[in-house]
Design a protein around this motif. Structure first.
Motif, PDB file in Angstrom:
ATOM      1  N   ALA A   1      50.112  37.413 126.967  1.00  0.00           N
ATOM      2  CA  ALA A   1      49.080  39.264 126.896  1.00  0.00           C
ATOM      3  C   ALA A   1      48.397  39.513 125.303  1.00  0.00           C
ATOM      4  CB  ALA A   1      50.366  39.783 126.689  1.00  0.00           C
ATOM      5  N   HIS A   2      49.451  39.508 123.970  1.00  0.00           N
ATOM      6  CA  HIS A   2      49.185  39.821 122.846  1.00  0.00           C
ATOM      7  C   HIS A   2      47.935  39.105 122.299  1.00  0.00           C
ATOM      8  CE1 HIS A   2      52.533  42.236 122.308  1.00  0.00           C
ATOM      9  NE2 HIS A   2      53.387  40.921 122.571  1.00  0.00           N
ATOM     10  N   LEU A   3      47.300  37.549 122.363  1.00  0.00           N
ATOM     11  CA  LEU A   3      46.648  37.026 122.503  1.00  0.00           C
ATOM     12  C   LEU A   3      45.540  37.507 122.593  1.00  0.00           C
ATOM     13  CD1 LEU A   3      47.846  33.040 122.103  1.00  0.00           C
ATOM     14  CD2 LEU A   3      47.104  34.858 120.525  1.00  0.00           C
ATOM     15  N   PHE A   4      45.229  37.625 123.702  1.00  0.00           N
ATOM     16  CA  PHE A   4      44.053  38.212 125.430  1.00  0.00           C
ATOM     17  C   PHE A   4      44.156  39.692 124.440  1.00  0.00           C
ATOM     18  CE2 PHE A   4      45.461  34.213 128.190  1.00  0.00           C
ATOM     19  CZ  PHE A   4      43.841  33.937 127.991  1.00  0.00           C
ATOM     20  N   ASN A   5      45.368  40.369 124.815  1.00  0.00           N
ATOM     21  CA  ASN A   5      44.528  41.451 124.302  1.00  0.00           C
ATOM     22  C   ASN A   5      44.107  41.722 122.518  1.00  0.00           C
ATOM     23  OD1 ASN A   5      44.652  44.627 125.159  1.00  0.00           O
ATOM     24  ND2 ASN A   5      46.332  45.125 123.647  1.00  0.00           N
ATOM     25  N   GLN A   6      44.352  41.225 121.481  1.00  0.00           N
ATOM     26  CA  GLN A   6      43.826  41.262 120.509  1.00  0.00           C
ATOM     27  C   GLN A   6      42.398  40.867 120.506  1.00  0.00           C
ATOM     28  OE1 GLN A   6      47.693  39.264 118.490  1.00  0.00           O
ATOM     29  NE2 GLN A   6      47.006  41.066 116.669  1.00  0.00           N
ATOM     30  N   LYS A   7      41.999  38.985 120.909  1.00  0.00           N
ATOM     31  CA  LYS A   7      40.805  38.298 120.825  1.00  0.00           C
ATOM     32  C   LYS A   7      40.496  38.479 121.823  1.00  0.00           C
ATOM     33  CE  LYS A   7      42.003  34.938 118.379  1.00  0.00           C
ATOM     34  NZ  LYS A   7      41.988  33.382 118.137  1.00  0.00           N
TER      35      LYS A   7
ATOM     36  N   GLU B   1      42.493  30.903 132.765  1.00  0.00           N
ATOM     37  CA  GLU B   1      41.830  32.098 133.704  1.00  0.00           C
ATOM     38  C   GLU B   1      43.017  32.677 134.434  1.00  0.00           C
ATOM     39  OE1 GLU B   1      39.847  29.656 133.936  1.00  0.00           O
ATOM     40  OE2 GLU B   1      37.822  30.010 133.728  1.00  0.00           O
ATOM     41  N   GLU B   2      43.769  31.764 135.119  1.00  0.00           N
ATOM     42  CA  GLU B   2      45.095  31.924 135.493  1.00  0.00           C
ATOM     43  C   GLU B   2      46.334  32.688 134.313  1.00  0.00           C
ATOM     44  OE1 GLU B   2      48.681  30.314 137.726  1.00  0.00           O
ATOM     45  OE2 GLU B   2      47.591  29.581 137.796  1.00  0.00           O
ATOM     46  N   ILE B   3      46.183  32.272 133.277  1.00  0.00           N
ATOM     47  CA  ILE B   3      47.262  32.454 132.248  1.00  0.00           C
ATOM     48  C   ILE B   3      46.954  34.210 131.981  1.00  0.00           C
ATOM     49  CG2 ILE B   3      47.929  32.581 130.033  1.00  0.00           C
ATOM     50  CD1 ILE B   3      47.681  29.259 130.393  1.00  0.00           C
ATOM     51  N   ALA B   4      45.463  34.735 131.916  1.00  0.00           N
ATOM     52  CA  ALA B   4      45.292  35.819 131.554  1.00  0.00           C
ATOM     53  C   ALA B   4      44.759  36.788 132.548  1.00  0.00           C
ATOM     54  CB  ALA B   4      43.158  35.391 131.144  1.00  0.00           C
ATOM     55  N   LEU B   5      45.127  36.523 133.867  1.00  0.00           N
ATOM     56  CA  LEU B   5      45.778  37.042 134.862  1.00  0.00           C
ATOM     57  C   LEU B   5      47.292  38.005 134.841  1.00  0.00           C
ATOM     58  CD1 LEU B   5      44.429  38.885 138.031  1.00  0.00           C
ATOM     59  CD2 LEU B   5      44.675  36.749 138.311  1.00  0.00           C
ATOM     60  N   ALA B   6      47.861  36.493 134.344  1.00  0.00           N
ATOM     61  CA  ALA B   6      48.989  37.219 134.702  1.00  0.00           C
ATOM     62  C   ALA B   6      49.785  37.817 132.991  1.00  0.00           C
ATOM     63  CB  ALA B   6      49.901  35.491 134.766  1.00  0.00           C
ATOM     64  N   ALA B   7      48.670  37.278 131.878  1.00  0.00           N
ATOM     65  CA  ALA B   7      48.978  38.269 131.142  1.00  0.00           C
ATOM     66  C   ALA B   7      48.705  39.303 131.079  1.00  0.00           C
ATOM     67  CB  ALA B   7      48.603  37.421 129.739  1.00  0.00           C
TER      68      ALA B   7
END
Length: 201
Positions: free
Chosen positions: A20-26, A55-61
């Protein structure tokens, strides 16, 4: 058997929280599986044992990040009874947003909506669901204010809710671009003026 399930659930949650933090930052494109492996300490196989794709990780995050955000907002609002104080609490929440962001990297709704607009329909649909929840929350506050006699009877709750969320998200975006909270503060002050002049009886 329960211990195995519990460990699997904890591992899955660890992946979601770190991602969640990674996708939100990068961003989605900027976050690699290597980044997620480094953040979680897991192998690629360990991650894919819980998720079928990035994609599934990003959605859950994203759902994790926004659930945390909306829960935080709900807690702030629950501490107040009048509609006016609830809107004030919401303005205060966003005023502190850039100074102490609940999720590293800023607003997940804003960040994800920009990137997922044309590239990831599932993420875009999740963004729309969160925006709908935010619009509904603000509209409900305004409707409450009308019923309680705090706000004028002819106020359009839906219209104000769209204006409120759009202006706040825009203020966050511009402040982040400049690295200066004054832009967000300007729009929040403008919303205060609208509440005082157009909503309040």
């Amino acid at each position: 058997m329960e211990a195995v399930t519990s460990k699997a659930e904890r591992t899955r949650q660890l992946i979601i929280e770190k991602a969640a933090h990674l996708f939100n930052q990068k961003g989605f494109a900027g976050t690699s599986m290597q980044d997620i492996m480094a953040a979680t300490g897991l192998t690629k196989g360990g991650i894919y044992g819980h998720f079928e794709s990035k994609e599934e990780i990003a959605l859950a995050a994203f759902e994790h990040a926004t659930s945390f955000l909306t829960r935080l907002i709900a807690e702030k609002l629950a501490a107040h009874t009048s509609a006016t104080s609830k809107l004030d609490a919401l303005l205060t929440f966003y005023r502190n947003y850039l100074l102490t962001p609940p999720i590293i990297g800023g607003c997940p709704v804003l960040n994800t909506s920009v990137e997922a607009d044309d590239t990831n329909q599932q993420l875009r649909a999740s963004v729309v669901k969160v925006l709908n929840r935010l619009h509904k929350a603000v509209a409900n506050i305004v409707s409450q204010g009308i019923k309680q006699g705090e706000f004028k009877a002819d106020v359009d709750a839906e219209r104000f809710a769209v204006l409120f969320i759009s202006v706040v998200e825009g203020g966050i975006m511009v402040s982040k671009a400049y690295g200066d909270t004054k832009y967000l503060n300007i729009v929040l002050q403008h919303l205060e003026q609208i509440i005082a002049s157009e909503l309040k009886v």
